[in-house]
Design an enzyme around this catalytic site. Structure first.
Site, short mmCIF file in Angstrom:
data_model
loop_
_atom_site.label_atom_id
_atom_site.label_comp_id
_atom_site.label_asym_id
_atom_site.label_seq_id
_atom_site.Cartn_x
_atom_site.Cartn_y
_atom_site.Cartn_z
CG ASP A 121 0.45 0.20 2.57
OD1 ASP A 121 -0.89 -0.71 3.41
OD2 ASP A 121 0.72 -0.08 2.12
CG HIS A 143 4.53 -10.02 -0.44
ND1 HIS A 143 3.85 -10.08 1.00
CD2 HIS A 143 5.49 -10.85 -0.25
CE1 HIS A 143 4.79 -11.19 1.37
NE2 HIS A 143 5.62 -11.12 0.72
CB CYS A 202 -3.71 -2.38 -21.81
SG CYS A 202 -2.59 -1.46 -22.65
CB CYS A 225 -2.90 -2.79 -26.59
SG CYS A 225 -3.12 -4.17 -25.36
CB SER A 245 -0.76 -13.78 10.99
OG SER A 245 -0.50 -13.69 9.67
CG ASN A 282 -0.13 -9.29 15.41
OD1 ASN A 282 -0.14 -8.32 14.03
ND2 ASN A 282 -0.63 -10.46 15.52
CB ALA A 297 0.17 -0.93 15.30
#
Ligand code: APR
Ligand code: ZN
Length: 253
Positions: free
Chosen positions: A106, A121, A153, A155, A195, A219, A237
């Site tokens: 994000d 990731h 797209c 295209c 996790s 956590n 958090a």
């Protein structure tokens, strides 16, 4: 048994004395920005099948399912960094945190001011057409998603793929090796909002532990790895991280 206030003090002390701290984050650090998490109470995987919406085979079979899922993940409401992201950026500003390693796509750490961010990731920043190779920036894609248009797209190809790592794909080798390097050389490794069940990312705390680092986890819920951590703080958090930074400031005076 320590209460949460004592644990925050102890975590503050460990971080205030850190030579090279690394922060490792997962979806939980963005939860208070309104970005849904994957697991735990009403996580995305309780409503979507990851194989269908977040794997490379699922994407090739039906890219639309991926984009509908992404809308919820990233467009739920305009996600803004929350106090946890800013607290982590402040620890970098203070010269304590040397790197953030995130599983999130994000880009909220960068928007909160963190400079050294390893995105294990990938991220949604760029989206490529798998046919003609045209690259779109996320804000162009966001506009198409908000207009609820067909994700195609120019295209005509429907395979517009963001540079995120889908299940069944390899993690970016350079980012993974840099993250392993950081985990091995740090003396404090702090997990915020994960996790710790997806590998190879979830190996990183063990690299740090085996290299003698102190491990802290913040956590909302217990994880299977909690017993490996020196300090385990179960809390939100967005609330805990600013309190840890306050403790660090007090102890560094
Ligand atoms: N503060 C702290 N922790 C929170 C908060 C919060 N406000 N809200 C939720 N959590 C915790 C949950 O209890 C959970 O343990 O954050 C954790 C999020 O875990 P996951 O949803 O499994 O997210 P993550 O660990 O990042 O998943 C790793 O799995 O599906 C893949 O690619 C996806 O990057 C993701 C990877
Ligand atoms: Zn194209």
């Amino acid at each position: 048994m320590w209460g949460i206030d004592e644990k925050i003090e102890v975590a503050g002390e460990i971080i205030a004395n850190a030579r090279h701290a690394v922060v490792f984050t997962g979806a939980g650090v963005s939860a208070e920005s309104g970005v849904p998490t994957f697991r735990g109470k009403d996580g995305l995987w309780t409503r979507y099948d990851p194989e269908e919406v977040a794997s490379i085979t699922g994407f090739r079979r039906n890219p639309r399912a991926f984009w509908n899922f992404s809308k919820e993940l990233l467009l739920k409401k305009k996600a803004e960094p929350n106090p946890a992201h800013y607290a982590i950026a402040e620890l970098e500003e203070m010269g304590i945190v040397k790197a953030v390693i995130t599983q999130n796509v994000d880009m909220l750490h960068q928007r909160a001011g963190s400079k050294v961010v390893y995105e294990l990731h990938g991220s949604m920043e760029f989206v490529d057409c798998l046919d003609c190779g045209k690259t779109y920036r996320w804000d162009e894609i966001e506009k198409i998603l908000e207009r609820d248009e067909d994700m195609k797209c120019q295209c005509g190809c429907p395979y517009l793929k963001p540079r995120v790592v889908l299940f069944g794909e390899q993690l970016p080798a350079d980012v993974l090796s840099a993250s392993i390097e950081e985990s091995k050389k740090c003396d404090v490794f702090m997990v915020v909002g994960s996790s710790l069940v997806v590998y190879p990312a979830a190996n990183l705390p063990m690299y740090a532990k085996n290299s003698g680092a102190k491990l802290i986890i913040v956590n909302a819920e217990r994880t299977h790895a909690d017993d490996y951590f020196d300090v385990v703080i179960h809390g939100r958090a967005g609330e805990v991280m600013p309190r840890i930074v306050e403790a660090v400031k007090r102890l560094r005076r």
